[in-house]
Design a protein around this motif. Structure first.
Motif, PDB file in Angstrom:
ATOM      1  N   LEU A  11       0.819  -1.220  -0.019  1.00 54.81           N
ATOM      2  CA  LEU A  11       0.057  -0.034   0.179  1.00 54.81           C
ATOM      3  C   LEU A  11       1.113   1.171   0.047  1.00 54.81           C
ATOM      4  O   LEU A  11       2.188   1.120   0.085  1.00 54.81           O
ATOM      5  CB  LEU A  11      -0.701  -0.121   1.282  1.00 54.81           C
ATOM      6  N   ARG A  62       0.073   4.864   4.620  1.00 58.69           N
ATOM      7  CA  ARG A  62      -0.836   4.074   5.141  1.00 58.69           C
ATOM      8  C   ARG A  62      -0.340   2.692   5.710  1.00 58.69           C
ATOM      9  O   ARG A  62      -0.704   2.275   6.763  1.00 58.69           O
ATOM     10  CB  ARG A  62      -1.886   3.492   3.887  1.00 58.69           C
ATOM     11  N   ILE A  88      -6.802  -6.969   4.674  1.00 65.91           N
ATOM     12  CA  ILE A  88      -6.310  -5.964   3.437  1.00 65.91           C
ATOM     13  C   ILE A  88      -7.521  -6.210   2.416  1.00 65.91           C
ATOM     14  O   ILE A  88      -7.645  -7.290   1.635  1.00 65.91           O
ATOM     15  CB  ILE A  88      -5.054  -6.442   2.949  1.00 65.91           C
ATOM     16  N   VAL A  99      -8.780  -1.350   4.580  1.00 59.99           N
ATOM     17  CA  VAL A  99      -8.106  -2.050   5.335  1.00 59.99           C
ATOM     18  C   VAL A  99      -8.893  -2.102   6.815  1.00 59.99           C
ATOM     19  O   VAL A  99      -9.097  -1.038   7.440  1.00 59.99           O
ATOM     20  CB  VAL A  99      -6.719  -1.796   5.624  1.00 59.99           C
ATOM     21  N   THR A 107      -7.793   2.170   1.308  1.00 65.02           N
ATOM     22  CA  THR A 107      -6.728   1.679   0.843  1.00 65.02           C
ATOM     23  C   THR A 107      -5.783   2.677  -0.177  1.00 65.02           C
ATOM     24  O   THR A 107      -4.819   2.455  -0.462  1.00 65.02           O
ATOM     25  CB  THR A 107      -6.912   0.353  -0.080  1.00 65.02           C
ATOM     26  N   SER A 108      -6.735   3.680  -0.227  1.00 60.50           N
ATOM     27  CA  SER A 108      -6.211   4.725  -1.306  1.00 60.50           C
ATOM     28  C   SER A 108      -6.844   6.130  -0.832  1.00 60.50           C
ATOM     29  O   SER A 108      -7.650   6.078  -0.239  1.00 60.50           O
ATOM     30  CB  SER A 108      -6.185   4.454  -2.774  1.00 60.50           C
TER      31      SER A 108
END
Length: 359
Positions: free
Chosen positions: A254, A258, A288, A293, A357-358
């Protein structure tokens, strides 16, 4: 109204001044670290060359054992052990400097972003009831994050002083003892040197553990999942606590910040369970997912009344565990994550963390 506006402006200006001062300190430290890294790298390269030369000489001795005097063989092997130890020590020192540099660079980036945000804010408008609370809450969050970092620095400084720094002081004293014994009692001097070597090896391992806790280099090299596995194994070995770790989802890399947040969140929850809850069992679930997450950390230790603890956060600022949870929650909220806590005085504690996650 004007008094409130002036108060908020003054608080913002104080934060800006504090961040500027901190950034200057970090830049000065990074400059100093660059010099130390360059010097240590040169020493490591010299020691590598020296070790290679000694290894070649040992091979020559091995091929001519029958003709080389015993004292020469022993001297060369002692030299090889000393050279290997020095190379290992200098490599450890280099890793420490590099780890500290990476940590400071991340701090510098975070402080710069905070400073840019604060300096980019135009003169505050006449506050309405809705945005006044948001602005005040944002300032409180920033202050808490900065205070938490300062407290962590103090803890690390105490740990370094009580551990490696104290051991280095003892090394100096033992070396002086050996120096005085060489002429009067060579056998005792050799014994003291052997003890010194053993203590140095133990201390070196402690320093490596300290560096791993501070900033594990494998987090950058391998990612968060292998790092969490390694940390859980190390934690289990050092503490009388049963730990269950479940990894779900796709094991992938990732964004760096993060991965750092995930590792630090798990690390902090495990520390809380050990230091404040006296837990004997910890369960960690790391999932994940594609977009989120999810982390769940459960312990069977002494819990607390979450309703009273978080209903008046300022009133619980003296409780390190509560304050740590509040700060952790605010850190994750800054990057659009969330932290929820379920706890009871006899039911243990369950902490659930979610993080996109982003961006």
């Amino acid at each position: 109204m004007d008094r409130e506006l002036r108060g908020e402006t003054r608080a913002r200006d104080e934060l800006v001044d504090m961040l500027i001062t901190e950034l200057k300190r970090i830049r000065d430290k990074l400059t100093e670290l660059k010099i130390q890294i360059d010097q240590t790298q040169n020493v490591v390269e010299r020691e590598q060359t020296r070790n290679a030369d000694i290894f070649t000489e040992l091979n020559t001795i091995k091929d001519n054992l029958e003709t080389v005097p015993r004292q020469d063989i022993r001297a060369k092997y002692d030299e090889a052990i000393e050279a290997r130890f020095r190379l290992t020590t200098m490599r450890g020192q280099l890793e420490k400097f590099q780890s500290t540099r990476e940590y400071l660079e991340r701090e510098q980036q975070m402080y710069s972003q905070l400073l840019n945000r604060l300096q980019g804010i135009e003169d505050l408008p006449q506050p309405q009831e809705d945005n006044k609370d948001v602005g005040t809450k944002g300032q409180i969050n920033i202050v808490r994050v900065i205070q938490a970092q300062e407290e962590e620095r103090q803890r690390l400084a105490r740990q370094m002083h009580d551990g490696p720094a104290q051991s280095l002081t003892n090394f100096i004293l033992q070396a002086e003892i050996c120096q005085r014994l060489f002429d009067r009692n060579p056998a005792r001097a050799a014994e003291e040197l052997d003890n010194l070597k053993n203590v140095a090896s133990i201390t070196f391992q402690k320093v490596r553990d300290f560096i791993f806790d501070l900033r594990p280099m494998m987090l950058d090299d391998l990612g968060v999942i292998p790092t969490v596995r390694r940390y859980v194994d190390s934690f289990r070995e050092k503490n009388d606590i049963q730990i269950k770790l479940d990894i779900l989802g796709e094991e992938r890399r990732l964004q760096t910040h993060r991965e750092v947040m995930i590792f630090r969140g798990i690390q902090e929850m495990m520390g809380h369970a050990r230091d404040y809850a006296n837990a004997t069992d910890i369960s960690i679930r790391l999932d994940i997912g594609n977009n989120v997450v999810k982390i769940v950390v459960d312990d069977n230790g002494r819990g607390f009344d979450t309703e009273s603890a978080f209903s008046n956060e300022d009133g619980h600022s003296q409780d390190p565990r509560i304050q740590g949870l509040i700060t952790l929650k605010e850190k994750f909220e800054l990057i659009k994550g969330s932290v929820s806590i379920i706890s009871g005085e006899t039911d243990g504690t369950s902490v659930r963390i979610e993080l996109p996650t982003s961006d």
